[in-house]
Scaffold this motif. Structure first.
Motif, PDB file in Angstrom:
ATOM      1  N   GLY A 197       0.779  -1.231   0.000  1.00 28.31           N
ATOM      2  CA  GLY A 197       0.000   0.000   0.000  1.00 28.31           C
ATOM      3  C   GLY A 197       0.811   1.281   0.000  1.00 28.31           C
ATOM      4  O   GLY A 197       0.257   2.371  -0.216  1.00 28.31           O
ATOM      5  N   PHE A 198       2.105   1.191   0.213  1.00 32.30           N
ATOM      6  CA  PHE A 198       2.934   2.398   0.237  1.00 32.30           C
ATOM      7  C   PHE A 198       3.422   2.822  -1.150  1.00 32.30           C
ATOM      8  O   PHE A 198       4.061   3.866  -1.276  1.00 32.30           O
ATOM      9  CB  PHE A 198       4.155   2.182   1.142  1.00 32.30           C
ATOM     10  CG  PHE A 198       3.817   2.157   2.598  1.00 32.30           C
ATOM     11  CD1 PHE A 198       3.194   3.235   3.213  1.00 32.30           C
ATOM     12  CD2 PHE A 198       4.116   1.042   3.366  1.00 32.30           C
ATOM     13  CE1 PHE A 198       2.869   3.200   4.558  1.00 32.30           C
ATOM     14  CE2 PHE A 198       3.809   1.007   4.716  1.00 32.30           C
ATOM     15  CZ  PHE A 198       3.185   2.094   5.322  1.00 32.30           C
ATOM     16  N   TYR A 199       3.135   2.038  -2.194  1.00 31.58           N
ATOM     17  CA  TYR A 199       3.787   2.279  -3.469  1.00 31.58           C
ATOM     18  C   TYR A 199       2.776   2.478  -4.594  1.00 31.58           C
ATOM     19  O   TYR A 199       1.847   1.678  -4.757  1.00 31.58           O
ATOM     20  CB  TYR A 199       4.718   1.105  -3.815  1.00 31.58           C
ATOM     21  CG  TYR A 199       5.646   0.775  -2.681  1.00 31.58           C
ATOM     22  CD1 TYR A 199       6.649   1.650  -2.293  1.00 31.58           C
ATOM     23  CD2 TYR A 199       5.482  -0.397  -1.940  1.00 31.58           C
ATOM     24  CE1 TYR A 199       7.480   1.372  -1.228  1.00 31.58           C
ATOM     25  CE2 TYR A 199       6.317  -0.693  -0.872  1.00 31.58           C
ATOM     26  CZ  TYR A 199       7.308   0.199  -0.517  1.00 31.58           C
ATOM     27  OH  TYR A 199       8.126  -0.078   0.543  1.00 31.58           O
ATOM     28  N   VAL A 200       2.966   3.545  -5.366  1.00 30.91           N
ATOM     29  CA  VAL A 200       2.184   3.801  -6.573  1.00 30.91           C
ATOM     30  C   VAL A 200       3.153   4.142  -7.692  1.00 30.91           C
ATOM     31  O   VAL A 200       4.150   4.843  -7.494  1.00 30.91           O
ATOM     32  CB  VAL A 200       1.168   4.940  -6.379  1.00 30.91           C
ATOM     33  CG1 VAL A 200       0.080   4.545  -5.400  1.00 30.91           C
ATOM     34  CG2 VAL A 200       1.847   6.210  -5.917  1.00 30.91           C
ATOM     35  N   ALA A 201       2.853   3.662  -8.901  1.00 31.73           N
ATOM     36  CA  ALA A 201       3.774   3.817 -10.025  1.00 31.73           C
ATOM     37  C   ALA A 201       3.983   5.283 -10.409  1.00 31.73           C
ATOM     38  O   ALA A 201       5.055   5.645 -10.918  1.00 31.73           O
ATOM     39  CB  ALA A 201       3.255   3.025 -11.228  1.00 31.73           C
ATOM     40  N   ASP A 202       2.993   6.127 -10.174  1.00 29.89           N
ATOM     41  CA  ASP A 202       3.137   7.544 -10.536  1.00 29.89           C
ATOM     42  C   ASP A 202       4.293   8.206  -9.797  1.00 29.89           C
ATOM     43  O   ASP A 202       4.856   9.199 -10.270  1.00 29.89           O
ATOM     44  CB  ASP A 202       1.841   8.305 -10.243  1.00 29.89           C
ATOM     45  CG  ASP A 202       0.734   7.973 -11.233  1.00 29.89           C
ATOM     46  OD1 ASP A 202       1.048   7.347 -12.267  1.00 29.89           O
ATOM     47  OD2 ASP A 202      -0.428   8.316 -10.972  1.00 29.89           O
ATOM     48  N   ASP A 203       4.657   7.669  -8.636  1.00 25.39           N
ATOM     49  CA  ASP A 203       5.759   8.262  -7.872  1.00 25.39           C
ATOM     50  C   ASP A 203       7.100   8.136  -8.595  1.00 25.39           C
ATOM     51  O   ASP A 203       8.003   8.954  -8.385  1.00 25.39           O
ATOM     52  CB  ASP A 203       5.874   7.599  -6.490  1.00 25.39           C
ATOM     53  CG  ASP A 203       4.828   8.116  -5.522  1.00 25.39           C
ATOM     54  OD1 ASP A 203       4.222   9.171  -5.799  1.00 25.39           O
ATOM     55  OD2 ASP A 203       4.622   7.468  -4.484  1.00 25.39           O
ATOM     56  N   VAL A 204       7.223   7.125  -9.439  1.00 26.39           N
ATOM     57  CA  VAL A 204       8.490   6.944 -10.157  1.00 26.39           C
ATOM     58  C   VAL A 204       8.772   8.158 -11.035  1.00 26.39           C
ATOM     59  O   VAL A 204       9.861   8.743 -10.994  1.00 26.39           O
ATOM     60  CB  VAL A 204       8.455   5.654 -11.003  1.00 26.39           C
ATOM     61  CG1 VAL A 204       9.698   5.548 -11.872  1.00 26.39           C
ATOM     62  CG2 VAL A 204       8.315   4.429 -10.099  1.00 26.39           C
ATOM     63  N   GLU A 205       7.786   8.562 -11.809  1.00 31.77           N
ATOM     64  CA  GLU A 205       7.961   9.726 -12.683  1.00 31.77           C
ATOM     65  C   GLU A 205       8.181  10.998 -11.860  1.00 31.77           C
ATOM     66  O   GLU A 205       9.025  11.835 -12.208  1.00 31.77           O
ATOM     67  CB  GLU A 205       6.735   9.877 -13.581  1.00 31.77           C
ATOM     68  CG  GLU A 205       6.832  11.046 -14.552  1.00 31.77           C
ATOM     69  CD  GLU A 205       5.601  11.180 -15.428  1.00 31.77           C
ATOM     70  OE1 GLU A 205       5.539  12.153 -16.200  1.00 31.77           O
ATOM     71  OE2 GLU A 205       4.692  10.322 -15.331  1.00 31.77           O
ATOM     72  N   ARG A 206       7.438  11.134 -10.768  1.00 35.45           N
ATOM     73  CA  ARG A 206       7.558  12.348  -9.950  1.00 35.45           C
ATOM     74  C   ARG A 206       8.963  12.492  -9.377  1.00 35.45           C
ATOM     75  O   ARG A 206       9.578  13.556  -9.459  1.00 35.45           O
ATOM     76  CB  ARG A 206       6.532  12.311  -8.815  1.00 35.45           C
ATOM     77  CG  ARG A 206       6.618  13.510  -7.872  1.00 35.45           C
ATOM     78  CD  ARG A 206       5.376  13.596  -7.017  1.00 35.45           C
ATOM     79  NE  ARG A 206       5.329  12.607  -5.976  1.00 35.45           N
ATOM     80  CZ  ARG A 206       5.824  12.784  -4.758  1.00 35.45           C
ATOM     81  NH1 ARG A 206       6.443  13.926  -4.456  1.00 35.45           N
ATOM     82  NH2 ARG A 206       5.732  11.843  -3.852  1.00 35.45           N
ATOM     83  N   TYR A 207       9.479  11.417  -8.796  1.00 36.81           N
ATOM     84  CA  TYR A 207      10.802  11.515  -8.171  1.00 36.81           C
ATOM     85  C   TYR A 207      11.921  11.610  -9.204  1.00 36.81           C
ATOM     86  O   TYR A 207      12.954  12.241  -8.952  1.00 36.81           O
ATOM     87  CB  TYR A 207      11.028  10.335  -7.236  1.00 36.81           C
ATOM     88  CG  TYR A 207      10.225  10.439  -5.962  1.00 36.81           C
ATOM     89  CD1 TYR A 207      10.365  11.546  -5.125  1.00 36.81           C
ATOM     90  CD2 TYR A 207       9.316   9.447  -5.605  1.00 36.81           C
ATOM     91  CE1 TYR A 207       9.628  11.655  -3.956  1.00 36.81           C
ATOM     92  CE2 TYR A 207       8.583   9.555  -4.429  1.00 36.81           C
ATOM     93  CZ  TYR A 207       8.740  10.653  -3.617  1.00 36.81           C
ATOM     94  OH  TYR A 207       8.007  10.769  -2.459  1.00 36.81           O
TER      95      TYR A 207
END
Length: 410
Positions: free
Chosen positions: A25-35
């Motif tokens: 629950g801590f991980y979403v794929a959109d965070d990859v692009e953001r970071y």
């Protein structure tokens, strides 16, 4: 690991108290692009052109990595570990860090490594692949005993072999969940100096204590005393993204060659890494680097939600064990002060065959502790993990486990 995954696939409805992975629950794929964008902006802020940023992320990169400066800064903020960026090697997960360190330190047929037992299977497996003998040092109920390390090191030396390093997880060890007291950590550094050992300190769970008590790393204690006895192994699997597969090692020991040239051990170990993976994915490094920049170089601060979640889970596991087995005199378990794992002692042999029975007939998975011993041991104990589930599922898993135990005992 493959065995447990295969059993879990065949019995998908079983509650898995075996999986030691972080919570989904801590991980979403959109965070990859953001970071990744945060890291690109960081590089632009250092004066790099757009084409240079593209090369940094998309070309073969420096063998030891491109985010060593960010990791060094984070270690200083979070752990009080002060090392130059050149002392950091970025690896393809902590598993590669272990392989690189082992291959770099153990060059001759008489070179061996010591390791706390029970031991994380990733380390003993890496040593086995490299043909390096692992000599066990038994772990006590309150953690690794430095005097036992000294005794085993002397026995190794008396046998004509050379103990090059000691592998240990001081904080909430996998599989036992046990931590070392600060006094024992200080004594272990003295023993390492006396025995001529380097310490391979693995610290994947150090963020996740049940309280905010300071638990200094061996590397920080060693550095504060002016020593260089510790190679620090780190991972971003639990604190950032498991799927990034980014780890690191810190080796700031000075190496002097025959011509008097001085380098850092991390730089010398790059020869090994270049033959294993060439370099760690710069794209994955960029994602992790973006997290570090965004967190202002404090993963402790950035992981507060995860820390609270894993604290709640460990408390739920320990409370469930007390509720299920508290009145059962033969049943005992330890009470870790953090991390992902606890150990339940059982009055029967807990092996692979029983895991399958447990999953099929009782709907619960767990890990035999015998997996973590090199030559026998742990047959009457099981490892329970609380990291990947919500508390109600942990409680249900322990309830199912209780039924298995009572049926076997009766």
């Amino acid at each position: 690991m493959n065995f447990l995954n295969e059993v879990a696939a065949r019995f998908p409805d079983a509650v898995s108290l075996a999986a030691g992975r972080p919570y989904d629950g801590f991980y979403v794929a959109d965070d990859v692009e953001r970071y990744l964008r945060v890291y690109r902006d960081h590089l632009a802020g250092t004066g790099l052109s757009a084409s240079a940023i593209d090369r940094t992320l998309l070309q073969y990169g420096r063998t030891n990595g491109v985010i060593g400066d960010l990791i060094a800064r984070t270690l200083a903020v979070d752990e009080g570990i002060e090392v130059p960026a050149e002392a950091v090697m970025v690896t393809a997960g902590c598993q590669e860090a272990m392989i690189v360190a082992l291959r770099g330190l153990c060059a001759g047929p008489d070179d061996v490594v010591l390791a706390v037992e029970p031991c994380y299977v990733g380390f003993t497996g890496a040593a086995r692949i490299l043909g390096i003998e692992v000599v066990p040092v038994p772990e006590a109920a309150d953690g690794l005993d430095p005097e036992a390390v000294l005794r085993v090191a002397r026995e190794v030396r008396a046998s004509g072999r050379r103990a090059r390093a000691l592998y240990v997880v001081p904080n909430f060890a996998n599989p036992s969940g046990v931590s070392m007291a600060v006094a024992a950590r200080r004594r272990l550094l003295e023993v390492a100096s006396e025995a001529g050992l380097l310490i391979l300190e693995d610290d994947p769970y150090g963020l996740f204590g049940l309280d905010d008590e300071a638990r200094p790393t061996l590397k920080a204690l060693d550095g504060a005393a002016g020593g260089r006895s510790v190679i620090y192994l780190g991972s971003f699997a639990k604190s950032v993204f498991p799927g990034a597969r980014v780890g690191f090692l810190v080796a700031d020991q000075v190496v002097v060659d025959g011509a008097g040239r001085r380098t850092l051990l991390a730089e010398e170990l790059s020869t090994v890494k270049s033959m294993v993976t060439v370099n760690t994915s710069p794209i994955a490094q960029g994602v992790v680097g973006g997290v570090l920049v965004d967190a202002e170089y404090s993963l402790r601060a950035a992981n507060r939600a995860k820390v609270e979640f894993y604290r709640r889970n460990m408390r739920a596991l320990l409370a469930a064990l007390e509720h299920e087995f508290g009145d059962d005199e033969p049943m005992t378990w330890n009470t870790p002060s953090g991390g992902f794992f606890a150990v339940l002692n059982v009055p029967f042999v807990a092996d692979e065959a029983l895991v399958e029975v447990s999953a099929r007939d009782y709907g619960v998975l767990w890990t035999p502790m015998c997996f973590f011993y090199g030559d026998g041991g742990g047959e009457g104990a099981i490892r329970l993990s609380c990291s990947a589930l919500e508390p109600p599922r942990i409680e249900e898993g322990v309830r199912r486990l209780g039924k298995l135990v009572r049926d076997l005992v009766s």
